[in-house]
Enzyme design. Structure first.
Site, short mmCIF file in Angstrom:
data_model
loop_
_atom_site.label_atom_id
_atom_site.label_comp_id
_atom_site.label_asym_id
_atom_site.label_seq_id
_atom_site.Cartn_x
_atom_site.Cartn_y
_atom_site.Cartn_z
N ASP A 191 0.87 -1.18 0.00
CA ASP A 191 0.00 0.00 0.00
C ASP A 191 0.90 1.23 0.00
O ASP A 191 2.13 1.10 -0.07
CB ASP A 191 -0.96 -0.02 1.21
CG ASP A 191 -2.28 0.67 0.89
OD1 ASP A 191 -2.25 1.86 0.53
OD2 ASP A 191 -3.34 0.02 0.99
N HIS A 257 -2.93 2.91 -4.55
CA HIS A 257 -2.28 2.52 -3.29
C HIS A 257 -0.85 2.03 -3.59
O HIS A 257 -0.39 1.03 -3.02
CB HIS A 257 -3.10 1.46 -2.56
CG HIS A 257 -4.38 2.00 -2.01
ND1 HIS A 257 -4.44 2.74 -0.85
CD2 HIS A 257 -5.66 1.97 -2.48
CE1 HIS A 257 -5.70 3.12 -0.62
NE2 HIS A 257 -6.45 2.66 -1.60
N GLU A 321 -9.82 2.37 -5.27
CA GLU A 321 -9.51 3.77 -4.95
C GLU A 321 -8.33 4.34 -5.75
O GLU A 321 -7.50 5.06 -5.20
CB GLU A 321 -9.20 3.92 -3.45
CG GLU A 321 -10.39 3.56 -2.58
CD GLU A 321 -10.09 3.77 -1.09
OE1 GLU A 321 -10.93 4.34 -0.42
OE2 GLU A 321 -9.00 3.34 -0.62
C1 ACM Z 1 -10.79 -0.54 0.52
O1 ACM Z 1 -11.31 -0.41 1.63
N1 ACM Z 1 -10.19 0.49 -0.05
C2 ACM Z 1 -10.83 -1.79 -0.19
#
Ligand code: ACM
Length: 761
Positions: A191, A257, A321
């Site tokens: 991440d 991420h 995201e």
């Molecule tokens: C997430 O909570 N971004 C998968």
């Protein structure tokens, strides 16, 4: 909201006595259990008979022995003869199915598959640890259990990137998952805040990507924090889990991420060539993997090493995201889109995910990703992990994708599980044990035919606010027991009250395993039918004691001493005198306490105090509510505060300004480390007069009159907690106090630790 919830809890305070005769100490509940007559006693030294040459059965026998040693303190051992037998039986169809037969003479575990033998062993270990009688022989009632899971994916996601989790702390989690027949451990390995797995071909992924500067609230950052797993460490964990019936699913989050990877290899995988630091801002950050050939080659090389470590069927590619600003700004990505005939960046992501899916398929593996992968037209061979609610999962299952349910907020285990002052940090969307237990993975709208595409469900223990292994355990257990039950047991067997009873021996097993399971569902919570000041005013408001589950008998003292199984029984709301301290907990029938005692303090200073950890509410309410620690990162028991990160404002309700007017307010300064991406515009800036902003205190809520203003000190030199003192104008009764900070958005974040009223001297 807190009061409504407490009132609702108070309404369900029926006492449930454990009824083990009808309710075996099993969690999850078996598919089918048929009682028979008689019982068998298993004592120290009981032999386990294993078919010659059957290594799967030998493993199951060893796991049974280990489990029973921990859970009951009895020593079992494989032997030529004995009261416990493992047998292979092809008639017990399905890899995870087993039949456990208890007669007055022998206990038989039969299965065709290795995992069936393991699950049968785990069931027997639970039958052998029904109560607190550690080390004593156990009587097991005769019965036949025919058992198999409802779902094939019964899981937990651990986020080892936001807060690195030492490898040794994962072993007890694997043990306790296996003990409850959970079979999938999803590891979120990369991440923005850290890359956690050694890749031999790209050593900088961990040399650079595994460590970050901690976020600070002013002053200098401390030493870097982080860590990573070597391939050897992971191979050992994978083997250990596999031996216990558990598959580990690795996740490399792409294309978003990606900040830690880009920090390590900006030219190879970055979009714009610049090198960010490894991130310390939670939320959504702009760095993406590039979809260019150089980056795709890099990613495939990484996958090659990971597929060798993780032999399971599924590989998780993330996909969540990914804000596409960098791809939009990159001539290289735009040219690639044009060449591929793709019109949108979402389609570009879809192309990238599909390429990875093809690559994984060529290695005989399956791709799984967060539900955003649906935005890019991926083939139905891709499995969808649903997190943004459930509509996407319904649509995906009906289209023919396999889906795994892990929706926020229901199964996001970083959500708090109680409103108690001792609740650790997390997100403020309250998800009680009962709420999690009530989750149904097959959502309305999924057709009967598509229901087979629902592989199961998992809880996600995101770790932005769960800094330590103990905090992670607290958030995960026992809510994972609820997930174990609804993913394993038949839907029509779902039984909350029975679950609460069966959870009581499971809580003892958690203790014996050394797992810091939360006792929030059994802990006493207090509701006063009036304001705290009413006690000082002699108005005799009533105090209601209740627990979330209603389990056991609540007993209490009023002199500050610890309650025992002989303390006064709570029967009806109590009236307190100033100076008393109620200390209460619920006791099971056998007299053991179901939770640590909790206190309601009616001493004068406590009645004149509001604390940021329990009494105060963010204002305005509800906007991205977080419960954050004083110190970000690897902090242990730092206090936690409920905050609204978009507006540095907090409110102390119902302060008795008729009784006392002088005050000391203790301010806490917290790191402002939130990546808000396209939500930045929601931040509220307040007008400041001095360089570092002020604390503005209003009486009568946030629209009330200003009672005091204090300039905030230089965050680089002042300590992270400090006091201001002053005096409010006397009011006829209670008043809400609004505490608004006007510090710049570039400055750290402030909240209130305590507001203490004192009588004027
Ligand atoms: C997430 O909570 N971004 C998968």
């Amino acid at each position: 909201m807190k009061h409504l919830i407490r009132a609702a809890l108070a309404a369900t305070t029926a006492t449930i006595a454990p009824v083990y005769a009808q309710n075996a100490p099993l969690l999850p509940l078996p598919a089918q259990m048929t009682p028979a007559t008689g019982a068998i006693t298993i004592a120290n030294g009981a032999g386990i008979v294993v078919p010659a040459g059957d290594t799967g059965a030998a493993t199951a026998a060893r796991l049974l022995t280990d489990r029973v040693k921990i859970d009951r303190g009895l020593t079992l051992a494989t032997a030529a003869q004995g009261p416990i037998r493992f047998v292979r039986d092809a008639a017990v169809a399905g890899d995870e199915a087993y039949r456990l037969t208890v007669t007055p003479r022998v206990i038989t575990i039969a299965a065709s598959g290795d995992r069936g033998l393991i699950w049968g062993a785990m069931t027997l270990a639970q039958l052998l640890s029904p109560d607190t009688q550690f080390g004593r022989p156990v009587r097991v009632a005769a019965t036949t259990i025919d058992d198999a899971p409802r779902f094939r994916w019964r899981g937990l996601m651990v986020d080892v990137t936001r807060s690195f989790q030492p490898i040794e702390t994962l072993y007890p989690i694997v043990d306790t998952m296996a003990a409850q027949k959970l079979n999938t451990l999803h590891m979120h390995l990369s991440d923005d805040q850290g890359w956690r797995v050694e890749i031999k071909r790209y050593p900088k992924l961990t040399e650079i990507g595994a460590f970050r500067e901690p976020a600070v609230a002013g002053g200098q950052p401390g030493p870097k924090v982080g860590g990573f797993y070597t391939q050897d460490e992971l191979r050992k964990l994978v083997a250990y889990a596999a031996e216990r019936g558990i598959t580990i699913v690795p996740e490399i989050d792409m294309p978003g991420h990606a900040q830690a990877a880009v920090a390590a290899y900006p030219e190879e995988v970055g979009v714009l060539g610049d090198r960010p630091p490894v991130g310390h801002d939670w939320g959504v950050n702009p760095w993406l993997f590039s979809p260019a050939p150089r980056s795709m080659t890099f990613i495939k090389n990484v996958l090659d090493e990971l597929l060798d470590i993780f032999p399971g069927q599924f590989f998780h590619v993330g996909g969540d995201e990914a804000v596409k600003d960098q791809w939009q700004r990159s001539p290289e990505v735009q040219a690639q889109m044009k060449a591929l005939g793709l019109k949108t960046e979402n389609q570009m992501q879809g192309w990238m995910i599909s390429e990875l899916g093809k690559y994984l398929a060529s290695k005989n593996r399956r791709l799984i990703g967060w539900d955003e992968i649906l935005e890019g037209d991926v083939p139905t061979s891709a499995t969808v992990m649903s997190w943004r609610g459930e509509a996407g999962a319904v649509e995906a299952a009906n289209k023919g994708h396999d889906v795994v349910m892990s929706p926020a907020p229901n199964l996001y285990l970083d959500n708090i599980q109680s409103t108690a002052g001792d609740e650790p940090p997390g997100r403020i969307g309250l998800q009680t044990l009962e709420a999690v237990y009530g989750y149904e993975p097959v959502r309305p709208g999924v057709t009967a035919e598509a229901a087979a595409h629902v592989l199961g469900a998992q809880g996600n223990a995101w770790s932005e606010y769960l800094a330590t292994a103990k905090q992670k355990e607290h958030a995960t257990f026992p809510r994972l027991s609820a997930i174990a039950e609804f993913t394993w047991s038949p839907r029509d067997k779902r039984d909350w009250k029975g679950f609460v009873t069966r959870l009581q021996p499971q809580m003892l097993r958690y203790q014996r395993q050394g797992i810091a399971a939360a006792d929030a569902a059994f802990a006493v919570a207090y509701t006063l039918d009036g304001a705290k000041g009413d006690i000082l005013r002699g108005k005799a408001p009533k105090l209601t004691l209740a627990t979330q589950t209603g389990a056991g008998t609540i007993r209490y003292t009023v002199d500050g001493s610890q309650p025992t199984a002989r303390s006064r029984t709570y029967a009806a709301p109590i009236t307190l005198r100033p100076g008393q301290v109620v200390t209460a907990t619920a006791f099971a029938k056998d007299g053991h306490a179901l939770a640590d005692p909790r206190r309601f303090d009616a001493t004068r200073p406590a009645l004149l105090r509001a604390t940021g950890s329990s009494d105060m509410v963010a204002c305005p309410k509800g906007a991205l509510g977080l419960r954050v620690p004083l110190v970000s990162g690897q902090s242990g028991d730092a206090p936690a505060y409920n905050v609204n990160i978009f507006d540095t404002c907090t409110q102390a309700p119902k302060m008795p300004l008729d009784v006392a007017q002088a005050f000391t307010v203790t301010v806490a300064r917290l790191p402002r480390n939130y990546g808000l991406a396209h939500d930045e515009g929601k931040l509220r800036l307040h007008y400041a007069v001095t360089q570092y902003g002020e604390l503005v205190m209003r009486v009568g809520g946030c629209d009330g009159m200003v009672a005091a203003t204090f300039p905030l000190p230089n965050p680089d030199t002042a300590p992270n907690r400090f006091d201001f003192t002053g005096s409010f104008p006397k009011q006829p009764g209670d008043a809400d106090i609004c505490l608004q900070f006007t510090s710049p958005l570039s400055a750290p974040f402030y909240t209130v630790d305590t507001l203490q009223l004192e009588s004027s001297k």
